[in-house]
Scaffold this motif. Structure first.
Motif, mmCIF file in Angstrom:
data_model
loop_
_atom_site.group_PDB
_atom_site.id
_atom_site.type_symbol
_atom_site.label_atom_id
_atom_site.label_comp_id
_atom_site.label_asym_id
_atom_site.label_seq_id
_atom_site.Cartn_x
_atom_site.Cartn_y
_atom_site.Cartn_z
ATOM 1 N N LEU A 103 26.644 50.271 24.509
ATOM 2 C CA LEU A 103 27.899 49.733 24.028
ATOM 3 C C LEU A 103 26.845 48.014 25.276
ATOM 4 O O LEU A 103 27.150 47.854 26.090
ATOM 5 C CB LEU A 103 29.184 49.412 24.713
ATOM 6 N N PRO A 104 27.779 46.822 24.742
ATOM 7 C CA PRO A 104 27.245 45.725 25.343
ATOM 8 C C PRO A 104 28.276 45.692 26.287
ATOM 9 O O PRO A 104 29.255 46.397 26.540
ATOM 10 C CB PRO A 104 27.623 45.046 24.750
ATOM 11 N N ASP A 105 27.323 44.964 27.105
ATOM 12 C CA ASP A 105 27.893 44.917 28.748
ATOM 13 C C ASP A 105 29.783 45.310 28.680
ATOM 14 O O ASP A 105 30.096 46.579 29.466
ATOM 15 C CB ASP A 105 28.000 43.379 28.906
ATOM 16 N N GLY A 106 31.242 44.452 28.550
ATOM 17 C CA GLY A 106 31.530 44.222 28.800
ATOM 18 C C GLY A 106 32.716 45.686 28.904
ATOM 19 O O GLY A 106 33.742 45.929 28.701
ATOM 20 N N ARG A 107 32.386 45.887 26.821
ATOM 21 C CA ARG A 107 32.669 47.274 25.795
ATOM 22 C C ARG A 107 32.888 47.810 26.627
ATOM 23 O O ARG A 107 33.108 49.252 27.113
ATOM 24 C CB ARG A 107 33.001 46.752 24.628
ATOM 25 N N GLY A 108 31.482 48.521 27.274
ATOM 26 C CA GLY A 108 31.211 49.890 27.701
ATOM 27 C C GLY A 108 31.122 49.668 29.275
ATOM 28 O O GLY A 108 32.476 50.814 29.605
ATOM 29 N N GLU A 109 31.732 48.554 30.259
ATOM 30 C CA GLU A 109 32.446 48.567 31.376
ATOM 31 C C GLU A 109 34.071 49.005 30.974
ATOM 32 O O GLU A 109 34.722 50.115 32.162
ATOM 33 C CB GLU A 109 32.099 47.609 31.932
ATOM 34 N N LEU A 110 34.069 48.989 29.937
ATOM 35 C CA LEU A 110 35.838 49.206 30.075
ATOM 36 C C LEU A 110 36.174 50.371 29.843
ATOM 37 O O LEU A 110 36.521 51.085 30.365
ATOM 38 C CB LEU A 110 36.446 48.073 28.613
ATOM 39 N N LEU A 111 35.259 50.956 28.783
ATOM 40 C CA LEU A 111 34.545 52.749 28.269
ATOM 41 C C LEU A 111 34.892 53.830 29.891
ATOM 42 O O LEU A 111 35.249 54.201 30.005
ATOM 43 C CB LEU A 111 34.525 53.301 26.541
ATOM 44 N N ARG A 112 33.632 52.891 30.434
ATOM 45 C CA ARG A 112 33.122 53.875 31.745
ATOM 46 C C ARG A 112 34.066 53.738 32.667
ATOM 47 O O ARG A 112 34.781 55.013 32.776
ATOM 48 C CB ARG A 112 32.221 53.072 31.763
ATOM 49 N N GLN A 113 35.073 52.897 32.574
ATOM 50 C CA GLN A 113 35.959 52.834 33.014
ATOM 51 C C GLN A 113 37.460 53.476 33.057
ATOM 52 O O GLN A 113 38.273 54.700 34.519
ATOM 53 C CB GLN A 113 36.703 51.310 33.389
ATOM 54 N N LEU A 114 37.328 53.884 31.512
ATOM 55 C CA LEU A 114 38.582 54.114 31.807
ATOM 56 C C LEU A 114 38.500 55.793 31.771
ATOM 57 O O LEU A 114 39.522 56.731 31.973
ATOM 58 C CB LEU A 114 39.242 54.282 29.730
ATOM 59 N N TRP A 115 37.082 56.966 31.566
ATOM 60 C CA TRP A 115 37.160 57.498 31.639
ATOM 61 C C TRP A 115 37.138 58.517 33.144
ATOM 62 O O TRP A 115 36.673 58.953 33.916
ATOM 63 C CB TRP A 115 35.174 57.516 30.931
#
Lengths: 204, 204
Positions: A103-115
Motif C-alpha cells: 500500500l502507499p505509505d500512509g495507508r500501509g503504515e496505518l494498517l501496520r500500526q493496527l496490526w
C-alpha cells in the motif's frame, strides 16, 4: 491506485488460509478471512456491554479486519502449540513487512500500526479485540463437540489460560465462559489436568 | 447475553452462503462472510482517496459488515438477474426482521439501521460502501477470465450500469474500471451489445 488494487487482490488470499476451528455446523474448517469478518461483527455486537465506554470501536473493528492478514504468508498456527510461537512471530513479522508495503505509505503504515497494536495487547482496544478473537472459536468449538480440542488433546487449563482476556474485557461473559469449559470437560472434549494427574498416579 | 451469543452463532451461517464470484485464484466461489470482510477491508484501504472527507469511515465499515446478513435466509442473487430483485427484496426484509431481532433492542436496532442505510443508497457513506461492494467482485471477475459473466452471458452495458456508483464515490478509479470492462469485452468475457446488435442485423 495500483498499490491499492494490488493490496485488495492480495488480501483475497486470506480466504484460502485454513484455521483449526470448525464452522458451527461442523461442515468444514473456517478460513481466516471469514473468521476476521465474524470477530469484527461480534465486536460491534458486544461493544455496548464492555466496561470502559471511552474505547474507540472503530479502531477495534479495523484491528480485527487486519489482524490475520500476515497469515497469508505465515499460515495459521494452532494457538495451543505455544512452543512454535516464536518461529511463527518471526514469519508474521516478515509477512507484515511485505503485505503492508503493498500500500502507499500512509495507508500501509496505518494498517501496520493496527496490526501491531493488536499484537502488543496493551491498549484497551487491543485487549477487547483479542478477547473477541478468543471467544468466537470457543463458541464454535462447543457447537462441534470440541473436535479440534479432542484431536490435539487440549487440556482445560490451556483453554482457561487462552480465554483469560475475556475476563477483563467482557467480565459479564466470564462466568459463562467458565461454565462452557466445565461442560466441555464433563463431555470429554477437554482433558482435566488434575484428573489426569490423579489417574497417572493411580497407574503407578 | 444469550441474545448476543445466539446472534454471533447465527451469523456463522453466512459462511455457508455461496456467491457467484470466484476467488481471484479461481479455486472456488466465495462465500458472503469472507466477501463482507474483503469489502470492509477494501473500504478502509480506499477511504483516504475518497472525495468528501467528512464521511464517517466507521459507519461505512459497519454497514459492510452487516450488509449481507439477510442472505442467511434469502440467499445470494446474481446481481444481473434484475427481474428477480423485487422477490429477493421481500425475502431480505423478512430475514432482517428475524435476524436483527435476535439481538437485544438497542444493538439489533443499530444493526438493522446500518443494513437499511446501505440498502437505501442515500447517504454518502452508503454510496461509498455500495461502490466498494461493486468494485471487489469486478477485480475478481477480471482475474478469473470472467467465468461468471460468460456463464450467464452478461453484457458490457449491464456491468457499466452495475459499476456506476464507483464513478461518484471513487472517481479516480472510474477510468480504470472502464478500461477493465473494455478489456473484458476484447477478451470475450463480456458481450458488447452494440456489436451483437450489428451481428444480428448482419444475419437477417
Amino acid at each position: 491506485m495500483a498499490g491499492q488494487i494490488n493490496f485488495i487482490l492480495e488480501a483475497d488470499k486470506l480466504k484460502t488460509v485454513t484455521r483449526n476451528t470448525l464452522l458451527a455446523d461442523g461442515s468444514r474448517f473456517e478460513n481466516a478471512a471469514e473468521h476476521s469478518w465474524h470477530v469484527a461483527l461480534a465486536a460491534v455486537v458486544l461493544f455496548d456491554s464492555a466496561p470502559g465506554q471511552g474505547m474507540d470501536l472503530s479502531r477495534i473493528v479495523n484491528m480485527l479486519l487486519v489482524h490475520d492478514l500476515v497469515e497469508i504468508d505465515a499460515g495459521d498456527l494452532l494457538c495451543y502449540h505455544t512452543d512454535q510461537v516464536p518461529a511463527q512471530k518471526e514469519k508474521e513479522r516478515k509477512a507484515a513487512e511485505r503485505i503492508f508495503n503493498l500500500l502507499p505509505d500512509g495507508r500501509g503504515e496505518l494498517l501496520r500500526q493496527l496490526w501491531q497494536e493488536f499484537e502488543a495487547f496493551e491498549t484497551p482496544e487491543a485487549r477487547f479485540a483479542n478477547a473477541v478473537d478468543r471467544l468466537q472459536p470457543l463458541l464454535q468449538a462447543m457447537r462441534t463437540e470440541g473436535q479440534t480440542w479432542r484431536q490435539h488433546r487440549i487440556r482445560k487449563d490451556q483453554v482457561i489460560e487462552r480465554m483469560r482476556p475475556i475476563r477483563a474485557a467482557l467480565p459479564y461473559l466470564w462466568e459463562y465462559v467458565l461454565e462452557m469449559i466445565e461442560d466441555a470437560v464433563k463431555k470429554g472434549y477437554l482433558i482435566d489436568e488434575e484428573e489426569s494427574k490423579a489417574s497417572r498416579k493411580d497407574k503407578k
